[in-house]
Design a protein around this motif. Sequence first.
Motif, PDB file in Angstrom:
ATOM      1  N   SER A  93     -16.013  46.439 -39.542  1.00  0.00           N
ATOM      2  CA  SER A  93     -15.519  45.421 -38.701  1.00  0.00           C
ATOM      3  C   SER A  93     -14.617  44.678 -39.344  1.00  0.00           C
ATOM      4  O   SER A  93     -13.910  44.063 -38.992  1.00  0.00           O
ATOM      5  CB  SER A  93     -16.579  44.569 -38.319  1.00  0.00           C
ATOM      6  OG  SER A  93     -17.344  44.127 -39.474  1.00  0.00           O
ATOM      7  N   VAL A 102     -11.324  47.851 -39.700  1.00  0.00           N
ATOM      8  CA  VAL A 102     -10.831  48.791 -38.543  1.00  0.00           C
ATOM      9  C   VAL A 102     -10.184  47.814 -37.278  1.00  0.00           C
ATOM     10  O   VAL A 102     -10.822  47.062 -36.771  1.00  0.00           O
ATOM     11  CB  VAL A 102     -11.925  49.440 -37.861  1.00  0.00           C
ATOM     12  CG1 VAL A 102     -11.475  50.295 -36.729  1.00  0.00           C
ATOM     13  CG2 VAL A 102     -12.509  50.533 -39.043  1.00  0.00           C
ATOM     14  N   ARG A 103      -8.810  47.956 -37.385  1.00  0.00           N
ATOM     15  CA  ARG A 103      -7.825  47.223 -36.382  1.00  0.00           C
ATOM     16  C   ARG A 103      -7.691  47.871 -35.024  1.00  0.00           C
ATOM     17  O   ARG A 103      -7.494  49.244 -35.043  1.00  0.00           O
ATOM     18  CB  ARG A 103      -6.801  46.519 -36.960  1.00  0.00           C
ATOM     19  CG  ARG A 103      -7.206  45.908 -38.040  1.00  0.00           C
ATOM     20  CD  ARG A 103      -7.711  44.613 -37.729  1.00  0.00           C
ATOM     21  NE  ARG A 103      -7.847  43.575 -38.909  1.00  0.00           N
ATOM     22  CZ  ARG A 103      -9.174  43.427 -39.425  1.00  0.00           C
ATOM     23  NH1 ARG A 103     -10.355  44.016 -39.199  1.00  0.00           N
ATOM     24  NH2 ARG A 103      -9.355  42.430 -40.519  1.00  0.00           N
ATOM     25  N   GLY A 104      -7.421  47.246 -34.061  1.00  0.00           N
ATOM     26  CA  GLY A 104      -6.711  48.021 -32.856  1.00  0.00           C
ATOM     27  C   GLY A 104      -5.295  48.368 -32.943  1.00  0.00           C
ATOM     28  O   GLY A 104      -4.640  48.228 -33.899  1.00  0.00           O
ATOM     29  N   PRO A 105      -4.811  49.157 -31.929  1.00  0.00           N
ATOM     30  CA  PRO A 105      -3.655  49.802 -31.996  1.00  0.00           C
ATOM     31  C   PRO A 105      -2.542  48.785 -32.144  1.00  0.00           C
ATOM     32  O   PRO A 105      -1.624  48.852 -32.645  1.00  0.00           O
ATOM     33  CB  PRO A 105      -3.446  50.513 -30.716  1.00  0.00           C
ATOM     34  CG  PRO A 105      -4.751  50.686 -30.167  1.00  0.00           C
ATOM     35  CD  PRO A 105      -5.747  49.801 -30.873  1.00  0.00           C
ATOM     36  N   ALA A 106      -2.813  47.629 -31.486  1.00  0.00           N
ATOM     37  CA  ALA A 106      -1.602  46.641 -31.454  1.00  0.00           C
ATOM     38  C   ALA A 106      -1.361  46.179 -33.074  1.00  0.00           C
ATOM     39  O   ALA A 106      -0.204  45.894 -33.376  1.00  0.00           O
ATOM     40  CB  ALA A 106      -2.035  45.302 -30.728  1.00  0.00           C
ATOM     41  N   LYS A 107      -2.505  45.664 -33.571  1.00  0.00           N
ATOM     42  CA  LYS A 107      -2.294  45.240 -35.126  1.00  0.00           C
ATOM     43  C   LYS A 107      -1.815  46.282 -36.193  1.00  0.00           C
ATOM     44  O   LYS A 107      -0.933  46.191 -36.760  1.00  0.00           O
ATOM     45  CB  LYS A 107      -3.563  44.704 -35.797  1.00  0.00           C
ATOM     46  CG  LYS A 107      -4.105  43.714 -34.971  1.00  0.00           C
ATOM     47  CD  LYS A 107      -5.335  42.874 -35.886  1.00  0.00           C
ATOM     48  CE  LYS A 107      -5.502  41.475 -35.258  1.00  0.00           C
ATOM     49  NZ  LYS A 107      -4.676  40.400 -35.698  1.00  0.00           N
ATOM     50  N   VAL A 108      -2.163  47.504 -35.747  1.00  0.00           N
ATOM     51  CA  VAL A 108      -1.646  48.833 -36.480  1.00  0.00           C
ATOM     52  C   VAL A 108      -0.476  49.016 -36.341  1.00  0.00           C
ATOM     53  O   VAL A 108       0.385  49.139 -37.373  1.00  0.00           O
ATOM     54  CB  VAL A 108      -2.583  50.014 -36.173  1.00  0.00           C
ATOM     55  CG1 VAL A 108      -1.793  51.282 -36.982  1.00  0.00           C
ATOM     56  CG2 VAL A 108      -3.890  49.937 -36.502  1.00  0.00           C
ATOM     57  N   PRO A 112      -4.327  47.417 -41.951  1.00  0.00           N
ATOM     58  CA  PRO A 112      -4.543  48.192 -40.845  1.00  0.00           C
ATOM     59  C   PRO A 112      -4.406  49.811 -40.815  1.00  0.00           C
ATOM     60  O   PRO A 112      -5.169  50.312 -40.357  1.00  0.00           O
ATOM     61  CB  PRO A 112      -3.505  47.409 -39.947  1.00  0.00           C
ATOM     62  CG  PRO A 112      -3.494  46.071 -40.309  1.00  0.00           C
ATOM     63  CD  PRO A 112      -3.327  46.437 -41.791  1.00  0.00           C
ATOM     64  N   TRP A 139      -7.553  52.792 -41.096  1.00  0.00           N
ATOM     65  CA  TRP A 139      -7.813  53.997 -40.465  1.00  0.00           C
ATOM     66  C   TRP A 139      -7.706  55.154 -41.161  1.00  0.00           C
ATOM     67  O   TRP A 139      -8.358  56.298 -40.940  1.00  0.00           O
ATOM     68  CB  TRP A 139      -6.924  53.775 -39.325  1.00  0.00           C
ATOM     69  CG  TRP A 139      -7.227  53.259 -38.032  1.00  0.00           C
ATOM     70  CD1 TRP A 139      -6.630  52.021 -37.737  1.00  0.00           C
ATOM     71  CD2 TRP A 139      -8.219  53.349 -37.232  1.00  0.00           C
ATOM     72  NE1 TRP A 139      -7.440  51.381 -36.600  1.00  0.00           N
ATOM     73  CE2 TRP A 139      -8.337  52.305 -36.158  1.00  0.00           C
ATOM     74  CE3 TRP A 139      -9.313  54.766 -37.073  1.00  0.00           C
ATOM     75  CZ2 TRP A 139      -9.130  52.330 -35.429  1.00  0.00           C
ATOM     76  CZ3 TRP A 139     -10.109  54.522 -35.994  1.00  0.00           C
ATOM     77  CH2 TRP A 139     -10.074  53.532 -35.269  1.00  0.00           C
TER      78      TRP A 139
END
Length: 225
Positions: free
Chosen positions: A71, A74-80, A97, A101
């Motif tokens: 937690s 692991v970031r969402g696509p927008a942050k990556v 980010p 992954w």
Amino acid sequence: MPGVGNPTRVRLWDIPTRIVHWSLAVLVPFAWWSAEQHDMERHRAAGYVILGLLIFRLIWGFIGSSTARFSGFVRGPAKVLSYARGKGDDAAPGHNPLGGWSVIAMILLLLTQVGLGLFASDTDGLESGPLSYMVSFETATTLADRHETMFNVLAAIIALHIAAVLFYLFVRRDNLITPMIGGARIYDVAPAVPPTMASLGRAAVAALAAAGIAWWVSQGLPLPA
């Protein structure tokens, strides 16, 4: 007090996380080497230890230090995507980010590689994983082939990981190696929320659980009498 222009030493990686990281860095090449030498006894032993380390890392990803928890990195696509475009926050403690992954990818690939080995069998049926009895002989030999092929994928990801670390070191002047050795990093500006470290007692419980599960699997998942 820590602040702008006042470099601050921040404890970033806990001891268990570093032990898992460097143990895998040694054991994965050793597992490959032992297989190349047809030393299957040591190859299997390395695989069981790797399995235990991976199980521990999964557990630690939920109950460990803040920088080790899934937690926490692991970031969402927008942050990556934002980070990849150079708009991310490099000063955030822990994995960036993209790095987060890459950790997930490495864990999943290693689990897949070990899992294939557990069910694999050679064409002579002389060398078999402890769970090969659960599938047909044809399936077990096919999984043995997949086990060899998957290592090539794993080796490519490891090479990419090393290349990324060297890129950060020589191009971005960001040393990611030293903190993973000593556990701490120097920040020009202290993180707004410093990482919190989980206790070694909690790590010991997680390690015992991981070792027990890995041992049980290595014995072929025997059923209670």
